[in-house]
Design a protein around this motif. Sequence first.
Motif, PDB file in Angstrom:
ATOM      1  N   VAL A 180       5.142  -4.790  -7.201  1.00 36.87           N
ATOM      2  CA  VAL A 180       6.245  -4.833  -5.875  1.00 36.87           C
ATOM      3  C   VAL A 180       5.916  -3.215  -5.249  1.00 36.87           C
ATOM      4  O   VAL A 180       5.895  -3.493  -4.127  1.00 36.87           O
ATOM      5  CB  VAL A 180       7.735  -4.933  -6.325  1.00 36.87           C
ATOM      6  N   THR A 181       5.754  -2.380  -5.875  1.00 32.81           N
ATOM      7  CA  THR A 181       5.391  -1.059  -5.291  1.00 32.81           C
ATOM      8  C   THR A 181       4.138  -0.725  -4.803  1.00 32.81           C
ATOM      9  O   THR A 181       3.918  -0.441  -3.722  1.00 32.81           O
ATOM     10  CB  THR A 181       5.810   0.109  -6.362  1.00 32.81           C
ATOM     11  N   LEU A 182       3.351  -1.553  -5.687  1.00 35.43           N
ATOM     12  CA  LEU A 182       1.928  -1.357  -5.046  1.00 35.43           C
ATOM     13  C   LEU A 182       1.600  -2.198  -3.707  1.00 35.43           C
ATOM     14  O   LEU A 182       1.041  -1.816  -2.851  1.00 35.43           O
ATOM     15  CB  LEU A 182       0.932  -2.026  -6.175  1.00 35.43           C
ATOM     16  N   LYS A 183       2.606  -3.395  -3.605  1.00 35.33           N
ATOM     17  CA  LYS A 183       2.362  -4.237  -2.158  1.00 35.33           C
ATOM     18  C   LYS A 183       3.008  -3.081  -1.314  1.00 35.33           C
ATOM     19  O   LYS A 183       2.499  -3.122  -0.057  1.00 35.33           O
ATOM     20  CB  LYS A 183       3.054  -5.382  -2.392  1.00 35.33           C
ATOM     21  N   GLN A 184       4.179  -2.637  -1.343  1.00 30.67           N
ATOM     22  CA  GLN A 184       4.762  -1.611  -0.590  1.00 30.67           C
ATOM     23  C   GLN A 184       3.860  -0.430  -0.158  1.00 30.67           C
ATOM     24  O   GLN A 184       3.737  -0.163   1.238  1.00 30.67           O
ATOM     25  CB  GLN A 184       6.149  -1.336  -1.003  1.00 30.67           C
ATOM     26  N   PHE A 185       3.032  -0.099  -1.142  1.00 28.88           N
ATOM     27  CA  PHE A 185       2.301   1.255  -0.809  1.00 28.88           C
ATOM     28  C   PHE A 185       1.222   0.903  -0.112  1.00 28.88           C
ATOM     29  O   PHE A 185       0.785   1.546   1.130  1.00 28.88           O
ATOM     30  CB  PHE A 185       1.701   1.662  -2.352  1.00 28.88           C
ATOM     31  N   PHE A 186       0.540  -0.182  -0.332  1.00 25.23           N
ATOM     32  CA  PHE A 186      -0.598  -0.555   0.387  1.00 25.23           C
ATOM     33  C   PHE A 186      -0.275  -1.085   1.807  1.00 25.23           C
ATOM     34  O   PHE A 186      -1.117  -0.955   3.025  1.00 25.23           O
ATOM     35  CB  PHE A 186      -1.767  -1.593  -0.260  1.00 25.23           C
ATOM     36  N   GLN A 187       0.823  -1.880   2.060  1.00 23.62           N
ATOM     37  CA  GLN A 187       1.191  -2.309   3.270  1.00 23.62           C
ATOM     38  C   GLN A 187       1.518  -0.821   4.055  1.00 23.62           C
ATOM     39  O   GLN A 187       1.208  -0.948   5.276  1.00 23.62           O
ATOM     40  CB  GLN A 187       2.561  -2.931   3.287  1.00 23.62           C
ATOM     41  N   ARG A 188       2.079   0.009   3.625  1.00 19.72           N
ATOM     42  CA  ARG A 188       2.348   1.333   4.567  1.00 19.72           C
ATOM     43  C   ARG A 188       1.100   1.897   4.667  1.00 19.72           C
ATOM     44  O   ARG A 188       1.005   2.572   5.859  1.00 19.72           O
ATOM     45  CB  ARG A 188       3.277   2.374   3.334  1.00 19.72           C
ATOM     46  N   LEU A 189       0.177   2.259   3.836  1.00 19.99           N
ATOM     47  CA  LEU A 189      -0.991   2.642   4.281  1.00 19.99           C
ATOM     48  C   LEU A 189      -1.820   2.073   5.335  1.00 19.99           C
ATOM     49  O   LEU A 189      -2.311   2.506   6.427  1.00 19.99           O
ATOM     50  CB  LEU A 189      -2.332   2.735   3.097  1.00 19.99           C
ATOM     51  N   ASP A 190      -1.950   0.687   5.270  1.00 24.52           N
ATOM     52  CA  ASP A 190      -2.468  -0.460   6.024  1.00 24.52           C
ATOM     53  C   ASP A 190      -1.912  -0.156   7.721  1.00 24.52           C
ATOM     54  O   ASP A 190      -2.472  -0.020   8.611  1.00 24.52           O
ATOM     55  CB  ASP A 190      -2.505  -1.613   5.759  1.00 24.52           C
ATOM     56  N   GLU A 191      -0.506  -0.491   7.639  1.00 29.38           N
ATOM     57  CA  GLU A 191       0.128  -0.228   8.731  1.00 29.38           C
ATOM     58  C   GLU A 191       0.065   1.080   9.546  1.00 29.38           C
ATOM     59  O   GLU A 191       0.122   1.008  10.813  1.00 29.38           O
ATOM     60  CB  GLU A 191       1.519  -0.644   8.484  1.00 29.38           C
ATOM     61  N   SER A 192      -0.012   2.087   8.755  1.00 30.10           N
ATOM     62  CA  SER A 192      -0.270   3.590   9.513  1.00 30.10           C
ATOM     63  C   SER A 192      -1.766   3.795   9.749  1.00 30.10           C
ATOM     64  O   SER A 192      -2.063   4.943  10.507  1.00 30.10           O
ATOM     65  CB  SER A 192       0.221   4.592   8.440  1.00 30.10           C
ATOM     66  N   GLY A 193      -2.573   2.994   9.397  1.00 33.02           N
ATOM     67  CA  GLY A 193      -3.965   3.084   9.705  1.00 33.02           C
ATOM     68  C   GLY A 193      -4.597   4.103   8.894  1.00 33.02           C
ATOM     69  O   GLY A 193      -5.407   5.156   9.124  1.00 33.02           O
ATOM     70  N   ALA A 194      -4.084   4.447   7.749  1.00 37.56           N
ATOM     71  CA  ALA A 194      -4.367   5.770   6.852  1.00 37.56           C
ATOM     72  C   ALA A 194      -5.696   5.203   5.839  1.00 37.56           C
ATOM     73  O   ALA A 194      -5.695   4.045   5.464  1.00 37.56           O
ATOM     74  CB  ALA A 194      -3.153   5.996   5.993  1.00 37.56           C
ATOM     75  N   THR A 195      -6.364   6.366   5.473  1.00 35.44           N
ATOM     76  CA  THR A 195      -7.226   6.066   4.273  1.00 35.44           C
ATOM     77  C   THR A 195      -6.719   7.094   3.068  1.00 35.44           C
ATOM     78  O   THR A 195      -5.856   7.902   3.368  1.00 35.44           O
ATOM     79  CB  THR A 195      -8.613   6.666   4.498  1.00 35.44           C
ATOM     80  N   MET A 196      -7.263   6.875   1.974  1.00 37.29           N
ATOM     81  CA  MET A 196      -6.750   7.876   0.980  1.00 37.29           C
ATOM     82  C   MET A 196      -7.910   8.271  -0.095  1.00 37.29           C
ATOM     83  O   MET A 196      -8.791   7.025  -0.444  1.00 37.29           O
ATOM     84  CB  MET A 196      -5.704   7.079   0.259  1.00 37.29           C
ATOM     85  N   ARG A 197      -8.079   9.374  -0.237  1.00 36.49           N
ATOM     86  CA  ARG A 197      -9.184   9.700  -1.278  1.00 36.49           C
ATOM     87  C   ARG A 197      -8.335  10.255  -2.789  1.00 36.49           C
ATOM     88  O   ARG A 197      -7.419  10.836  -2.642  1.00 36.49           O
ATOM     89  CB  ARG A 197      -9.828  10.957  -0.895  1.00 36.49           C
ATOM     90  N   VAL A 198      -8.736   9.674  -3.767  1.00 35.30           N
ATOM     91  CA  VAL A 198      -8.056  10.112  -5.042  1.00 35.30           C
ATOM     92  C   VAL A 198      -8.896  10.800  -5.768  1.00 35.30           C
ATOM     93  O   VAL A 198     -10.318  10.606  -6.038  1.00 35.30           O
ATOM     94  CB  VAL A 198      -7.513   8.998  -5.529  1.00 35.30           C
ATOM     95  N   VAL A 199      -8.330  11.945  -6.496  1.00 37.20           N
ATOM     96  CA  VAL A 199      -9.135  12.844  -7.402  1.00 37.20           C
ATOM     97  C   VAL A 199      -8.435  12.823  -8.573  1.00 37.20           C
ATOM     98  O   VAL A 199      -7.258  13.327  -8.944  1.00 37.20           O
ATOM     99  CB  VAL A 199      -9.343  14.266  -6.948  1.00 37.20           C
TER     100      VAL A 199
END
Length: 318
Positions: A180-199
């Motif tokens: 449920v949270t993963l869906k919400q997280f990627f929806q937020r990133l996608d709708e905001s036009g965001a990218t994400m780098r993870v270290v």
Amino acid sequence: MLKKLEIDALMADLASVEAMLASRTEEEDPSGYYQFSARKAQLEDSIARAGERPETHAELGIFFGGGPVQGSRGINADFAGKALDDLQALVSKKYSSREVGRLGARGPVPRADTSQLLITGVARGSFGFVLEESGVDGEIVNTPLKETVDEITDILSRVGVADEAVFDEAAAELDARTLVTLKQFFQRLDESGATMRVVDGSRDFLLDRNAVSLARQRTQAMEIEERGGEFIGTLFLLPNSHRFEFNPTDGGQAVLKGTFGPNVVRQLEGQAELGQVAIDPREIPRRPWRVEIRTREIRERNRAPRQVFTLTRLIAPV
């Protein structure tokens, strides 16, 4: 500072010093050559020491780019706050699932207070945050929270890749509340036009716009149903890989294979303070056991449902 980011910064400094050394000779500039040589040796020593430093507590670097970010100047506060809240929720739910077992469909997340990460730094470039476990980094072995953060990082690294088999491995690690949270997280990133780098540790990966969009599509198309049950049968454990194979005494049921988590590990090791003796995994197959196994059925659009099994408790020999 995150070990990977610290080493990257030191390597960049070393490259600059080596370029300066290459541009002069000891005969032409003995003083400068000596200073840069000393600096080079100092940086090489720092890199070696940083590489040998154990990583036993949770650390995570998250760098956002795209729509919510204005260069290195700043990031949209509403987006950053909600995205970090999603990440913390992912960690808390995964941590609770590991330590407690199956989470309820609703309600408070057990032990959420012990899985909180601290924002300990802000990283520029694309705008990012360094998140760390509270407490002193003096543990000999990995903390449970570090193992949880590593699992979440692994899921994030797989969910947006083109290879379906790699995504399937990530999906097998999810439970209903985390999804449920993963869906919400990627929806937020996608709708905001965001990218994400993870270290995280030695890993460093980028989820670009295509990967974020694909991750959103996949998670939105997925549903997970969980149920628990008790079974009697012959159990085989592989403690090093945390895997099990269970052959129910009811011949009509298929052999169940999957993983087991910290609860079973604690049972194997024993907890003297609770009056629980250690269990030798080599002795377990010698007689039938009653066990508790959690079944997760993963359903995805246009694909056949599949089941993932997790051994959650050794109840008693029969």
